[in-house]
Design an enzyme around this catalytic site. Structure first.
Site, short mmCIF file in Angstrom:
data_model
loop_
_atom_site.label_atom_id
_atom_site.label_comp_id
_atom_site.label_asym_id
_atom_site.label_seq_id
_atom_site.Cartn_x
_atom_site.Cartn_y
_atom_site.Cartn_z
N ASP A 102 -16.77 -6.76 10.61
CA ASP A 102 -17.49 -7.79 9.86
C ASP A 102 -18.19 -8.72 10.85
O ASP A 102 -18.28 -8.41 12.05
CB ASP A 102 -16.56 -8.51 8.85
CG ASP A 102 -15.59 -9.49 9.50
OD1 ASP A 102 -15.59 -9.62 10.76
OD2 ASP A 102 -14.82 -10.13 8.77
N THR A 151 -9.23 -11.55 12.32
CA THR A 151 -7.81 -11.36 12.65
C THR A 151 -7.41 -9.90 12.73
O THR A 151 -6.33 -9.60 13.25
CB THR A 151 -6.93 -12.00 11.55
OG1 THR A 151 -7.27 -11.36 10.31
CG2 THR A 151 -7.16 -13.50 11.46
N HIS A 153 4.30 7.12 16.58
CA HIS A 153 5.20 7.11 15.42
C HIS A 153 4.48 7.16 14.08
O HIS A 153 5.05 7.64 13.10
CB HIS A 153 6.08 5.85 15.45
CG HIS A 153 7.11 5.87 16.54
ND1 HIS A 153 8.10 4.92 16.63
CD2 HIS A 153 7.29 6.72 17.58
CE1 HIS A 153 8.86 5.19 17.69
NE2 HIS A 153 8.38 6.27 18.29
N HIS A 213 8.99 11.55 12.54
CA HIS A 213 7.90 10.65 12.14
C HIS A 213 6.99 11.31 11.11
O HIS A 213 6.43 10.64 10.24
CB HIS A 213 7.11 10.20 13.36
CG HIS A 213 7.97 9.54 14.39
ND1 HIS A 213 8.65 8.37 14.14
CD2 HIS A 213 8.30 9.91 15.65
CE1 HIS A 213 9.34 8.02 15.21
NE2 HIS A 213 9.15 8.95 16.14
C1 RB5 Z 1 -14.09 -13.88 8.10
O1 RB5 Z 1 -14.35 -15.24 8.21
C2 RB5 Z 1 -12.60 -13.61 8.27
O2 RB5 Z 1 -11.91 -14.05 7.15
C3 RB5 Z 1 -12.37 -12.14 8.52
O3 RB5 Z 1 -13.05 -11.75 9.67
C4 RB5 Z 1 -10.95 -11.70 8.73
O4 RB5 Z 1 -10.31 -12.48 9.70
C5 RB5 Z 1 -10.14 -11.52 7.52
O5 RB5 Z 1 -8.99 -11.05 7.56
#
Ligand code: RB5
Length: 149
Positions: free
Chosen positions: A14, A73, A104, A139
């Site tokens: 993204d 994240t 695994h 596994h």
């Molecule tokens: C985008 O702002 C952010 O929410 C996305 O990149 C991500 O971290 C979502 O899990």
């Protein structure tokens, strides 16, 4: 990997991930892989499920066997990818997790958080992910329990 043709790796992100994606694409090319770049390629806000879906579709069609997903994240895009029953996406913050996701879990997608790990850690995670083979054995039984036929 087909001896005749380098494996192509799918990659998508993204708006949090284009910079890291470009770094990882360069590494993939240097390592001799083909790359299927599924975007996004700029800072405009997009929705990470759409990019998880693009990679899942490419795996389903057989265009790629393995892929990389990046969001801020790594959490949202890995959740979205794992809605697809043929995807086993592993969110890794370190090389131990990246390695074990292959050993695994036979993960076919590596998810990374561009806002929570540095690019050098991400590069190492990618290298380990691509170089580590699935162990099979007990596994495989566990993976079979998660596989919808
Ligand atoms: C985008 O702002 C952010 O929410 C996305 O990149 C991500 O971290 C979502 O899990």
């Amino acid at each position: 990997m087909d001896a005749q043709r380098p494996e192509t790796i799918g990659i998508a992100c993204d708006h949090a991930g284009p910079e890291l994606k470009a770094i990882l694409i360069a590494d993939l090319k240097t390592a001799g892989f083909g790359v299927l770049d599924l975007g996004t390629n700029g800072p405009d806000s997009v929705d990470y499920p759409d990019f998880a879906d693009k990679l899942a579709a490419a795996i389903k069609k057989g265009e790629v066997k393995r892929g990389i997903l990046i969001c801020g994240t790594g959490i949202g895009i890995s959740i979205a990818a794992n809605r697809h029953s043929h995807v086993r996406a592993a969110l890794a913050h370190n090389t131990t997790a990246a390695k074990l996701s292959r050993l695994h879990n036979d993960a076919n997608v590596l998810a990374l958080g561009a806002r929570v790990i540095g690019s050098e850690v991400a590069r190492d995670c990618l290298k380990v992910f691509l170089e580590t083979e699935f162990e099979g054995g007990r596994h495989q039984r566990r993976i079979d329990k998660m596989t919808v036929s």
